[in-house]
Every structure is written in structure tokens, then in C-alpha cells.
Design a protein around this motif. Sequence first.
Motif, PDB file in Angstrom:
ATOM      1  N   MET A   1      41.132  42.155  32.578  1.00 42.62           N
ATOM      2  CA  MET A   1      40.222  42.916  33.415  1.00 42.62           C
ATOM      3  C   MET A   1      38.896  42.162  33.496  1.00 42.62           C
ATOM      4  N   LYS A   2      38.348  42.121  34.679  1.00 43.44           N
ATOM      5  CA  LYS A   2      37.089  41.393  34.874  1.00 43.44           C
ATOM      6  C   LYS A   2      35.937  42.148  34.211  1.00 43.44           C
ATOM      7  N   ASP A   3      34.927  41.401  33.808  1.00 40.87           N
ATOM      8  CA  ASP A   3      33.798  41.979  33.084  1.00 40.87           C
ATOM      9  C   ASP A   3      33.075  43.062  33.878  1.00 40.87           C
ATOM     10  N   TYR A   4      32.855  42.818  35.172  1.00 39.25           N
ATOM     11  CA  TYR A   4      32.096  43.790  35.961  1.00 39.25           C
ATOM     12  C   TYR A   4      32.864  45.105  36.118  1.00 39.25           C
ATOM     13  N   ILE A   5      34.202  45.033  36.131  1.00 37.12           N
ATOM     14  CA  ILE A   5      34.996  46.258  36.213  1.00 37.12           C
ATOM     15  C   ILE A   5      34.884  47.030  34.907  1.00 37.12           C
ATOM     16  N   GLU A   6      34.967  46.329  33.805  1.00 33.67           N
ATOM     17  CA  GLU A   6      34.860  46.963  32.493  1.00 33.67           C
ATOM     18  C   GLU A   6      33.492  47.635  32.332  1.00 33.67           C
ATOM     19  N   GLU A   7      32.441  46.957  32.777  1.00 35.93           N
ATOM     20  CA  GLU A   7      31.094  47.541  32.710  1.00 35.93           C
ATOM     21  C   GLU A   7      31.010  48.806  33.550  1.00 35.93           C
ATOM     22  N   ARG A   8      31.562  48.755  34.770  1.00 38.90           N
ATOM     23  CA  ARG A   8      31.530  49.916  35.656  1.00 38.90           C
ATOM     24  C   ARG A   8      32.286  51.091  35.033  1.00 38.90           C
ATOM     25  N   VAL A   9      33.430  50.810  34.440  1.00 37.68           N
ATOM     26  CA  VAL A   9      34.237  51.862  33.819  1.00 37.68           C
ATOM     27  C   VAL A   9      33.442  52.557  32.716  1.00 37.68           C
ATOM     28  N   LEU A  10      32.801  51.764  31.858  1.00 41.76           N
ATOM     29  CA  LEU A  10      32.024  52.344  30.761  1.00 41.76           C
ATOM     30  C   LEU A  10      30.797  53.101  31.269  1.00 41.76           C
ATOM     31  N   GLU A  11      30.144  52.579  32.313  1.00 43.13           N
ATOM     32  CA  GLU A  11      28.990  53.272  32.890  1.00 43.13           C
ATOM     33  C   GLU A  11      29.417  54.594  33.521  1.00 43.13           C
ATOM     34  N   LEU A  12      30.541  54.584  34.225  1.00 47.28           N
ATOM     35  CA  LEU A  12      31.058  55.816  34.819  1.00 47.28           C
ATOM     36  C   LEU A  12      31.362  56.853  33.737  1.00 47.28           C
TER      37      LEU A  12
END
Length: 83
Positions: free
Chosen positions: A1-12
Motif C-alpha cells: 500500500m502506498k504511503d499516502y493511502i495509509e496516511e489518509r486511512v489513518l487520518e480518516l
Amino acid sequence: MKDYIEERVLELAEYILETKATVRAAAQKFRVSKSTVHKDITERLVEIDPELSRQVKGILEANKAERHIRGGLATRQKYKGAC
């Protein structure tokens, strides 16, 4: 999984936990589609942080259970303003 997707998931996930937001509200806040939020929370978050996923899933289930009430109140407001 790309880093920006992982960040978005955690922020959501954090946003939903803090505000008890609906999928629609979270999607609007983060400017992504409802399906993206749903996939992030139900599929991707489990891989990243299972405990956080359980907590967020509880909030989403509560929102789903209350959905018909919110819809009824919105309809009531709509017709109350029309009279």
C-alpha cells in the motif's frame, strides 16, 4: 500500500473517532468519494491497525442504525420550512 493511502486511512479513522462522523461527512471533509472512505475503513484499516478498525466500525454501525432517524428529521425540516 502506498504511503499516502495509509496516511489518509489513518487520518480518516482518527477523524471518525473524534467527531463520530458519518461516511458521507468524512468523505466531504477529506474530498474523496464515499466509496473510498468505505473501502479505506472496512478493508485497508484492518490491515494497518485492527484495534482502531474495531473502534471505527462501532461508530459506523451506530451511524447506520441512526440513519433512518436522521432522514426523518431532515424530511420533517424540509416540509416544516415549506409551510
